[in-house]
Motif scaffolding. Structure first.
Motif, PDB file in Angstrom:
ATOM      1  N   PRO A  18       0.831  -1.265  -0.190  1.00  0.00           N
ATOM      2  CA  PRO A  18      -0.133   0.056   0.069  1.00  0.00           C
ATOM      3  C   PRO A  18       0.668   1.162  -0.124  1.00  0.00           C
ATOM      4  O   PRO A  18       0.266   2.153  -0.436  1.00  0.00           O
ATOM      5  CB  PRO A  18      -1.051  -0.166   1.316  1.00  0.00           C
ATOM      6  CG  PRO A  18      -0.114  -0.976   2.117  1.00  0.00           C
ATOM      7  CD  PRO A  18       0.581  -1.921   1.170  1.00  0.00           C
ATOM      8  N   ARG A  19       1.985   1.152   0.658  1.00  0.00           N
ATOM      9  CA  ARG A  19       2.735   2.395   0.648  1.00  0.00           C
ATOM     10  C   ARG A  19       3.484   2.725  -0.742  1.00  0.00           C
ATOM     11  O   ARG A  19       3.110   3.759  -1.037  1.00  0.00           O
ATOM     12  CB  ARG A  19       4.174   2.193   1.548  1.00  0.00           C
ATOM     13  CG  ARG A  19       3.870   1.892   3.021  1.00  0.00           C
ATOM     14  CD  ARG A  19       5.062   1.490   3.812  1.00  0.00           C
ATOM     15  NE  ARG A  19       4.696   1.406   5.072  1.00  0.00           N
ATOM     16  CZ  ARG A  19       4.474   0.006   5.824  1.00  0.00           C
ATOM     17  NH1 ARG A  19       4.049  -0.996   4.840  1.00  0.00           N
ATOM     18  NH2 ARG A  19       4.400   0.012   6.843  1.00  0.00           N
ATOM     19  N   GLN A  20       3.680   1.543  -1.644  1.00  0.00           N
ATOM     20  CA  GLN A  20       4.131   2.040  -2.862  1.00  0.00           C
ATOM     21  C   GLN A  20       3.045   2.506  -3.662  1.00  0.00           C
ATOM     22  O   GLN A  20       3.476   2.992  -4.697  1.00  0.00           O
ATOM     23  CB  GLN A  20       5.172   1.077  -3.300  1.00  0.00           C
ATOM     24  CG  GLN A  20       6.441   0.685  -2.621  1.00  0.00           C
ATOM     25  CD  GLN A  20       7.319   1.601  -2.801  1.00  0.00           C
ATOM     26  OE1 GLN A  20       7.573   2.166  -3.775  1.00  0.00           O
ATOM     27  NE2 GLN A  20       7.946   2.013  -1.665  1.00  0.00           N
ATOM     28  N   PHE A  21       1.943   1.973  -3.610  1.00  0.00           N
ATOM     29  CA  PHE A  21       0.969   2.028  -4.379  1.00  0.00           C
ATOM     30  C   PHE A  21       0.463   3.637  -4.175  1.00  0.00           C
ATOM     31  O   PHE A  21       0.337   4.258  -5.186  1.00  0.00           O
ATOM     32  CB  PHE A  21      -0.435   1.346  -3.792  1.00  0.00           C
ATOM     33  CG  PHE A  21      -1.736   1.501  -4.594  1.00  0.00           C
ATOM     34  CD1 PHE A  21      -1.979   0.947  -5.910  1.00  0.00           C
ATOM     35  CD2 PHE A  21      -2.573   2.270  -3.956  1.00  0.00           C
ATOM     36  CE1 PHE A  21      -3.092   1.483  -6.528  1.00  0.00           C
ATOM     37  CE2 PHE A  21      -3.887   2.699  -4.863  1.00  0.00           C
ATOM     38  CZ  PHE A  21      -4.047   2.171  -5.910  1.00  0.00           C
ATOM     39  N   CYS A  22       0.632   4.068  -3.151  1.00  0.00           N
ATOM     40  CA  CYS A  22       0.235   5.393  -2.938  1.00  0.00           C
ATOM     41  C   CYS A  22       1.125   6.450  -3.591  1.00  0.00           C
ATOM     42  O   CYS A  22       1.042   7.451  -4.011  1.00  0.00           O
ATOM     43  CB  CYS A  22       0.328   5.758  -1.462  1.00  0.00           C
ATOM     44  SG  CYS A  22      -1.324   5.189  -0.699  1.00  0.00           S
TER      45      CYS A  22
END
Length: 302
Positions: A18-22
């Motif tokens: 989720p971090r990289q997605f954001c």
């Protein structure tokens, strides 16, 4: 404008980070989906009603209230990834519910658009900002003027434009911009480089002592302790006259009082300013950036 910090650790699936997605999609957000399938535009009233039924009064309400109502366009927000790299983002849109397949897999559905820039490791981040990540809550405001000024300056520098105006900068006094942690770092480096001491790292962790940390002289083995104060705080030598070691005192804007003794040393601001010029290349990144800001603003050196 406000400063926020967010822990991007939603309940993602299919090994989605989720971090990289954001960061890759220039958004910031949280989970608490209201459906397992894609839906077209969902208004806040509908989302709030359905989420209340699904999640009751759990922690989602605090996070969603911040994302939807408290956070404003042009606010700045910090996050970090699993490798402890820090990122700073500028909020560029209002709240929206986004339920594309990618969002559902990342469990990032309540979002705002966000213009992210990579800052670096913990060395480049104010201590109070780092400490704000200790609480487990998903999203919180960071109420600290030094962090706010540093965040605006850093975002401007990395975007290479004046996105945020920096007001009330004292271009003649770098100490007005440094945090307490910055000042402690400076004095520790100064004593090690210029006075021949070794810092004892474990001594920095105690909150029960009347000083910041302990050192040992690399040749004589003599012990030393240090007290550092940032701001208009006076230091009195008499408060340390019972200590059987070398004592180094430093205050950025206060005065030194009390009876002078051979083992008690007052560190002059000018000595630290000279040290910052002489050893610019080894200073912590955040202190170097403040120096560069003052030099570019005032057209002089620290």
């Amino acid at each position: 404008m406000n400063i926020w910090r967010i822990n991007l650790k939603s309940s993602s699936i299919n090994n989605v980070n989720p971090r990289q997605f954001c960061l890759l999609n220039n958004i910031v957000g949280v989970g608490w989906r209201i459906s397992e399938k894609t839906e077209k535009a969902v208004e806040w009233s509908e989302y709030n009603k359905r989420a209340s039924t699904m999640y009751g009064d759990r922690s989602w309400k605090s996070a969603l209230n911040a994302i939807k109502h408290k956070m404003q366009v042009d606010d700045l927000i910090w996050t970090r990834d699993r490798q402890n790299n820090y990122y700073l983002g500028r909020i560029t849109s209002d709240w929206q519910y986004q339920s594309e397949i990618e969002n559902l897999e990342a469990d990032i559905v309540n979002i705002r658009n966000c213009d992210w820039v990579k800052i670096g490791t913990v060395e480049s981040v104010p201590g109070k900002l780092v400490n704000s990540f200790i609480p487990a809550r998903t999203l919180q405001k960071v109420n600290d003027n030094a962090v706010k000024t540093y965040s605006k300056f850093t975002f401007n520098r990395l975007k290479e434009e004046e996105v945020y105006k920096l007001e009330n900068l004292d271009t003649d006094d770098i100490f007005s911009l440094l945090s307490s942690d910055d000042c402690e770092d400076l004095i520790a480096m100064y004593l090690q480089v210029e006075k021949g001491y070794y810092l004892i790292p474990s001594s920095c962790k105690s909150s029960m002592m009347g000083y910041e940390f302990e050192l040992k002289h690399k040749i004589s083995g003599q012990s030393a302790v240090v007290q550092v104060k940032n701001g208009f705080v006076n230091l009195n030598a008499d408060s340390y006259d019972k200590l059987d070691c070398e004592v180094y005192l430093f205050t950025t804007k206060g005065t030194y009082n009390g009876t002078a003794k051979d083992n008690i040393h007052f560190i002059a601001r000018s000595d630290i300013e000279d040290f910052m010029v002489k050893y610019d290349n080894v200073l912590p990144n955040k202190i170097r950036m403040w120096k560069q800001q003052l030099e570019s603003t005032a057209g002089n050196n620290v």
